[in-house]
Every structure is written in structure tokens, then in C-alpha cells.
Enzyme design. Structure first.
Site, mmCIF file in Angstrom:
data_model
loop_
_atom_site.group_PDB
_atom_site.id
_atom_site.type_symbol
_atom_site.label_atom_id
_atom_site.label_comp_id
_atom_site.label_asym_id
_atom_site.label_seq_id
_atom_site.Cartn_x
_atom_site.Cartn_y
_atom_site.Cartn_z
ATOM 1 N N ASN A 151 0.812 -1.230 0.000
ATOM 2 C CA ASN A 151 0.000 0.000 0.000
ATOM 3 C C ASN A 151 0.838 1.270 0.000
ATOM 4 O O ASN A 151 0.402 2.295 -0.523
ATOM 5 C CB ASN A 151 -1.030 -0.016 1.141
ATOM 6 C CG ASN A 151 -0.390 -0.095 2.501
ATOM 7 O OD1 ASN A 151 0.756 -0.506 2.636
ATOM 8 N ND2 ASN A 151 -1.123 0.277 3.520
ATOM 9 N N LYS A 174 12.857 -7.379 1.131
ATOM 10 C CA LYS A 174 11.896 -8.072 0.270
ATOM 11 C C LYS A 174 10.608 -7.239 0.200
ATOM 12 O O LYS A 174 9.875 -7.116 1.179
ATOM 13 C CB LYS A 174 11.562 -9.476 0.799
ATOM 14 C CG LYS A 174 10.777 -10.262 -0.256
ATOM 15 C CD LYS A 174 9.737 -11.200 0.318
ATOM 16 C CE LYS A 174 8.314 -10.803 0.300
ATOM 17 N NZ LYS A 174 7.638 -10.535 -0.950
ATOM 18 N N GLY A 226 2.820 -5.237 7.558
ATOM 19 C CA GLY A 226 1.873 -6.046 6.799
ATOM 20 C C GLY A 226 0.725 -6.481 7.697
ATOM 21 O O GLY A 226 0.438 -5.844 8.714
ATOM 22 N N SER A 227 0.114 -7.588 7.338
ATOM 23 C CA SER A 227 -1.082 -8.032 8.056
ATOM 24 C C SER A 227 -0.717 -8.605 9.425
ATOM 25 O O SER A 227 0.400 -9.099 9.638
ATOM 26 C CB SER A 227 -1.794 -9.092 7.221
ATOM 27 O OG SER A 227 -0.927 -10.190 7.046
ATOM 28 N N VAL A 230 0.317 -12.458 9.261
ATOM 29 C CA VAL A 230 1.709 -12.742 8.880
ATOM 30 C C VAL A 230 2.657 -12.227 9.966
ATOM 31 O O VAL A 230 3.644 -12.887 10.317
ATOM 32 C CB VAL A 230 2.036 -12.120 7.499
ATOM 33 C CG1 VAL A 230 3.514 -12.303 7.172
ATOM 34 C CG2 VAL A 230 1.178 -12.766 6.407
ATOM 35 N N GLY A 231 2.342 -11.072 10.529
ATOM 36 C CA GLY A 231 3.190 -10.510 11.593
ATOM 37 C C GLY A 231 3.316 -11.457 12.769
ATOM 38 O O GLY A 231 4.395 -11.634 13.336
ATOM 39 N N GLU A 248 4.685 -3.784 12.275
ATOM 40 C CA GLU A 248 3.666 -2.751 12.073
ATOM 41 C C GLU A 248 2.518 -3.405 11.334
ATOM 42 O O GLU A 248 2.658 -3.785 10.171
ATOM 43 C CB GLU A 248 4.245 -1.619 11.238
ATOM 44 C CG GLU A 248 5.556 -1.145 11.805
ATOM 45 C CD GLU A 248 5.824 0.284 11.464
ATOM 46 O OE1 GLU A 248 5.777 0.620 10.274
ATOM 47 O OE2 GLU A 248 6.059 1.073 12.382
ATOM 48 N N CYS A 282 -3.166 1.402 6.709
ATOM 49 C CA CYS A 282 -3.300 0.825 8.051
ATOM 50 C C CYS A 282 -3.942 1.820 8.992
ATOM 51 O O CYS A 282 -4.647 1.435 9.918
ATOM 52 C CB CYS A 282 -1.940 0.385 8.571
ATOM 53 S SG CYS A 282 -0.746 1.717 8.581
ATOM 54 N N GLN A 329 -7.959 -8.197 -3.549
ATOM 55 C CA GLN A 329 -8.391 -7.152 -2.621
ATOM 56 C C GLN A 329 -9.841 -6.749 -2.916
ATOM 57 O O GLN A 329 -10.642 -6.529 -2.011
ATOM 58 C CB GLN A 329 -7.444 -5.945 -2.745
ATOM 59 C CG GLN A 329 -7.464 -5.021 -1.539
ATOM 60 C CD GLN A 329 -7.060 -5.715 -0.251
ATOM 61 O OE1 GLN A 329 -6.296 -6.670 -0.252
ATOM 62 N NE2 GLN A 329 -7.600 -5.256 0.862
ATOM 63 N N GLU A 383 -10.518 -5.613 9.844
ATOM 64 C CA GLU A 383 -9.861 -4.686 8.917
ATOM 65 C C GLU A 383 -10.296 -5.039 7.492
ATOM 66 O O GLU A 383 -9.974 -6.123 7.001
ATOM 67 C CB GLU A 383 -8.348 -4.808 9.049
ATOM 68 C CG GLU A 383 -7.622 -3.803 8.181
ATOM 69 C CD GLU A 383 -6.103 -3.937 8.246
ATOM 70 O OE1 GLU A 383 -5.597 -5.068 8.117
ATOM 71 O OE2 GLU A 383 -5.435 -2.900 8.395
#
Ligand code: NAP
Length: 479
Positions: A151, A174, A226-227, A230-231, A248, A282, A329, A383
């Protein structure tokens, strides 16, 4: 079509497998933008080996030289605003003015980070024993992995890479596989600025490439945006070897409206913060919590401001909101809207695609407003990451704060009021990394940024807290 490469050890190199994938313009999905490496373990290994070799020389370079190099990068970035903004809009979709603002913001953050290289200060302490000098120093972590979302394909990487380098680390970066072109452009600027080979390496590829990177024991710090899903996975992986993390993650940021005489001002700020970047931020305001007596006039004003949003191809003048980033999305957003309607929320505006054939005409979605949304609805709790704004009506301030705190997230929150008692109550009670009063959720390039609960972990990014993320503290007792 141009074929791009990874940047490893100061060279642009093809993946060993010779496999590439194409990216596409979300405003015209049939338009391919470029070919990018599908990197695998070999490329991650090579990048980490290069970073390991480069890290000591980089950390021992005089800090004034490190700072000068980062300042050169910041200037090159500012000079490239038009060119890079166009790349952002092509691969991410946002309106060109937003893309240009993103580049300007990234350049400012990079110049702040350059200054931080000169402010890597420890502390001295008086000793309880004679003849002993006691102090602390800040040391680089070593090799840092920087993993970023799609984003903000420029500001998000710069927010990690510039301070990590300023603190003396080597970096393996990455980017999101949806926005690798901006990443390639950033690397060309670091190269032009004179960064020595191996200090910053770019490895492009799918999520498995990121997974391989964060699992490697050579990585001693991970900065991930990221999400939350995954975090959390990365946090678990890092914990197994005690690697430092800065995470974050997602948000479900409330705009609370109570005892407010300037409803039009509030609506203007809320709509801007909700629909910038098509709501794919975010810190987007993604739910309005309003006291019953103000709800009808506020909804009218929200609608009036939403009508001024001009959805279209981000490259066209006059566009204020671009497409969603991808088909995936778009389907996520459409799914939430469908569930919201099925759950009884009142659809006031939007709620549909703006193109009959998105694969040819673009992933454009109408700015969407729901009223009378239940606090238990997925619209109110999860979200969505799209242009969807639910309004939740409440009886009083206590209920508004309770609902504001009733999600797993705690990134940003806004209150619109003229009542100072409510302001103090809001600042104290709302569990959020950042709170705003009579202000949308815009942040500034030198002020700490981050979240609590499932919105983040580790030191805040931006501003002086970055030193905490990218260094270790060492205490010295010297007799
Ligand atoms: P994402 O799916 O979590 O992906 C983020 C990055 O992680 C991408 O580079 C992705 O690669 C990579 N990745 C995916 N799975 C991985 C794994 N198992 N191990 C290592 N890396 C992995 O998030 P996104 O959809 O790109 O971005 C949207 C999310 O970012 C939202 O939740 C948003 O709130 C959050 N966000 C937070 C902030 C903040 O400051 N708090 C700022 C911006 C965005 P691929 O792209 O190749 O899958």
C-alpha cells in the site's frame, strides 16, 4: 516489457532459476508493467551472505559519511518525485498526487534518519565505586530483514531501510510481490548515492521468499509491515532465536464523534482519512462511532464529502481515488459488503464495483457508507482495507470508548469534540498507539508511529524511536 533483477552484493543479478513473473496495472489489469524475479532460497542465501560480508565495514564507516550518503539518497529521492510517483500509481493504483506526496514524505523521513546516524548516543552514569566509568553504547544489530506491503511501496521501505542503515546495519529487503517496481527504483537511487555493495540487497519474490528470509539465523533484526496474521507468524519465528522485531500491523481505527459543534469539519477529516488510498491504509479511519443525537446530521455530511471523491485512473488529472490494488483485494472488499448487508447494516452509498468488466476496466470500487452497523458486525470489527466506512450509533461517551476498544487492534484513533473533559477521557481510555483530537489520522515524518494490541510489536518507527528498533544497548563498566 522490461525485465528487472534482484540487487545483490552491489550487482543486478538474475535469479538462478531464470523464473520471472509479471505485474499489472490495477487501473487496466491487462496492461503488464514489467517482469520481476521469482526468487528462491538461493537468492536469499546470496543476499544474506553479501550482507554478512558488508556489515562490519559499513558499521565502522565514520558516521558523518553514513549520514552524508543517506542525505544524498534523500535528495535523489526528492529529485525523482515525478518519475517515481508515476511508477507508484501504475503498480499500486493510488492517485498521482498521493503518490507524489508519498515520495516527498519518504525523502523527509530519509533525511531525518540521516541525522539519526549522528545521534547514536549512549548515556554516562556516576559510579558507586571509585575509579569506575560506567556508560552505555548503541550497537548495530548486524543484518536486518526489511519486509514491506504494497500500500505504501516507497515510504514503507524507506522507513525501514534508511534508519537501519543509519544505525550501522546491513539490510536484505523483500518488497510486496505486487509492487516490486518501486523497490527496484529505490535501489537504483541507493546505488547512485554511492552505497557500498552488499550493504543493501533486494530480493524480489513471493511470500515464501519472505518466509525463508525471516527464518534464517543470520538475520538478527526483522522490520515487518503487513497483516497481523503474517506478523504473528514472523514474531513466533523470531522468538525461536530471540531475533529483534519491529512489527507494524493492521488496524480498525475509530473516529469517535461526541458533543461536536463542527460536524462538517469532522466529516471532512473523516472522509479524507477513510478513503485516501481507496481505504487501503493501516491508519485509515475505518469505523465512525457517533452519539445518537448527532448521527443523522453527521451521516448527511459524510455523504456530502464522499460525493466529491472522484474515482478513476490515478494518472488522470482530477482523480482523487484510484482502484483497489488487485482482484484479490476487490473480492475481499466485496465479501465484507455482502456480509454487512446480509447482517442487516443499512447501506447508504456505494457497495458495488464501478466497472462491469474489472479485468479489463480496472478494480474500481465505489466509496461505500453503512449506517446503523452493529458493533458485533464484521464491518465494525475487522480490517476491510478498502473504501468502506461503517457508522455505529451509541448512547454516550462510555459506550463509545468501550466499542472503540472492542476490537483486536490498537493503531490509531480520532475524537471529534469541543468538550475538553471528553478529550482527557479519550486520551486516557482508548487503547491505541496514536490518538488524534479533532484531526484525521495523518502522521508526521519525525514523530513516533506504531500500534498496540494486535496492531504492532517492538519499537515505534519514525522519529527517535527507530534507534531502539535497529540497535542493541551495551552497558560498559570500565576500571
Ligand atoms: P501481507 O500479506 O501481510 O504482506 C506483507 C509482506 O509480507 C509482503 O511483502 C508479503 O509478500 C510478505 N509475506 C507474506 N507472507 C509472509 C511470510 N509468511 N513470511 C514473510 N513474509 C511474508 O500484507 P499486505 O496485504 O501486503 O498489506 C496489507 C496489510 O499491511 C494490512 O493489514 C495493513 O494494515 C498492514 N499495514 C500496516 C502498516 C502499519 O504501519 N501498521 C502500514 C501499512 C500496511 P507478498 O506480497 O509477496 O505476499
Amino acid at each position: 516489457m522490461e525485465r528487472h533483477q534482484n540487487y545483490i552484493d552491489g550487482e543486478w543479478v538474475a535469479p538462478k532459476s531464470k523464473e520471472y513473473y509479471q505485474t499489472h496495472n490495477p487501473a487496466r489489469p491487462q496492461e503488464a508493467l514489467g517482469e520481476f524475479p521469482l526468487s528462491a532460497a538461493t537468492e536469499v542465501d546470496a543476499a544474506l551472505a553479501a550482507a554478512e560480508r558488508a556489515r562490519d565495514t559499513w558499521s565502522e564507516m565514520p558516521v558523518t559519511q553514513r549520514a552524508a550518503l543517506l542525505l544524498r539518497f534523500s535528495q535523489l529521492l526528492a529529485d525523482s518525485t515525478n518519475e517515481l510517483a508515476k511508477i507508484i500509481t501504475l503498480e499500486q493504483g493510488k492517485a498521482l498526487c498521493e503518490s507524489a506526496a508519498e515520495v516527498t514524505r519518504a525523502a523527509t523521513e530519509a533525511s531525518f534518519a540521516a541525522g539519526e546516524a549522528l545521534r547514536l548516543c549512549g548515556q554516562t552514569f556516576p559510579s558507586e565505586r571509585p575509579g569506575l566509568t560506567c556508560y552505555t553504547v548503541l550497537e548495530p544489530l548486524g543484518v536486518v530483514a526489511a519486509i514491506t506491503p504494497w500500500n505504501f511501496p516507497v515510504v514503507s521501505p524507506v522507513r525501514k531501510i534508511a534508519p537501519a542503515l543509519a544505525c550501522g546495519n546491513a539490510v536484505v529487503f523483500k518488497p510486496s510481490s505486487l509492487t516490486p517496481w518501486s523497490a527496484v527504483f529505490l535501489l537504483t537511487l541507493f546505488e547512485k548515492a554511492g552505497l557500498p555493495g552488499g550493504v543493501l540487497n533486494l530480493v524480489i519474490g513471493p511470500s515464501a521468499t519472505g518466509e525463508r528470509l525471516v527464518s534464517d539465523p543470520r538475520v538478527s533484526g526483522i522490520s515487518f509491515t503487513g497483516s497481523t496474521a503474517v506478523g504473528m507468524r514472523i514474531y513466533e519465528c523470531a522468538a525461536r532465536r530471540m531475533a529483534k522485531v519491529q512489527l507494524e500491523l493492521g488496524g480498525k481505527n475509530p473516529a469517535i464523534v461526541l458533543d461536536c459543534q463542527d460536524l462538517d469539519g469532522a466529516a471532512s477529516q473523516i472522509v479524507a482519512a477513510a478513503f485516501l488510498c481507496s481505504g487501503q491504509r493501516c491508519t485509515a479511519l475505518s469505523r465512525v462511532i457517533v452519539e445518537d443525537s448527532l448521527a443523522d446530521p453527521l451521516v448527511d455530511r459524510l455523504l456530502a464529502h464522499m460525493k466529491r471523491i472522484c474515482v478513476g485512473n490515478g494518472l488522470e488529472p482530477g482523480t482523487t481515488m484510484g482502484p483497489l490494488v488487485s482482484r484479490e483485494q476487490m473480492e475481499i472488499v466485496a465479501g465484507y459488503v455482502r456480509r454487512g448487508i446480509e447482517g442487516g447494516a443499512m447501506l447508504i452509498a456505494g457497495g458495488h464495483m464501478l466497472t462491469a468488466d474489472p479485468e479489463n476496466q480496472g478494480y474500481f470500487y465505489a466509496p461505500t457508507l453503512f449506517d446503523r452497523v452493529s458493533p458485533e458486525s464484521p464491518l465494525a470489527l475487522e480490517e476491510i482495507f478498502g473504501p468502506v466506512l461503517p457508522v455505529i450509533r451509541v448512547r454516550d461517551a462510555q459506550q463509545s470508548f468501550q466499542i472503540a476498544n472492542g476490537t483486536r487492534y490498537g493503531l490509531a484513533a480520532s475524537l471529534f469534540t469541543q468538550n475538553p473533559c471528553l478529550v482527557h477521557e479519550f486520551i486516557k481510555r482508548v487503547k491505541s498507539g496514536m490518538v488524534h483530537v479533532n484531526h484525521g489520522t495523518a502522521s508526521q515524518p519525525h514523530i513516533p508511529f506504531g500500534g498496540v494490541k494486535d496492531s504492532g510489536q517492538g519499537a515505534f518507527s519514525i522519529g527517535p524511536t527507530v534507534k531502539e528498533a535497529f540497535t542493541n544497548l551495551k552497558t560498559v563498566y570500565f576500571k
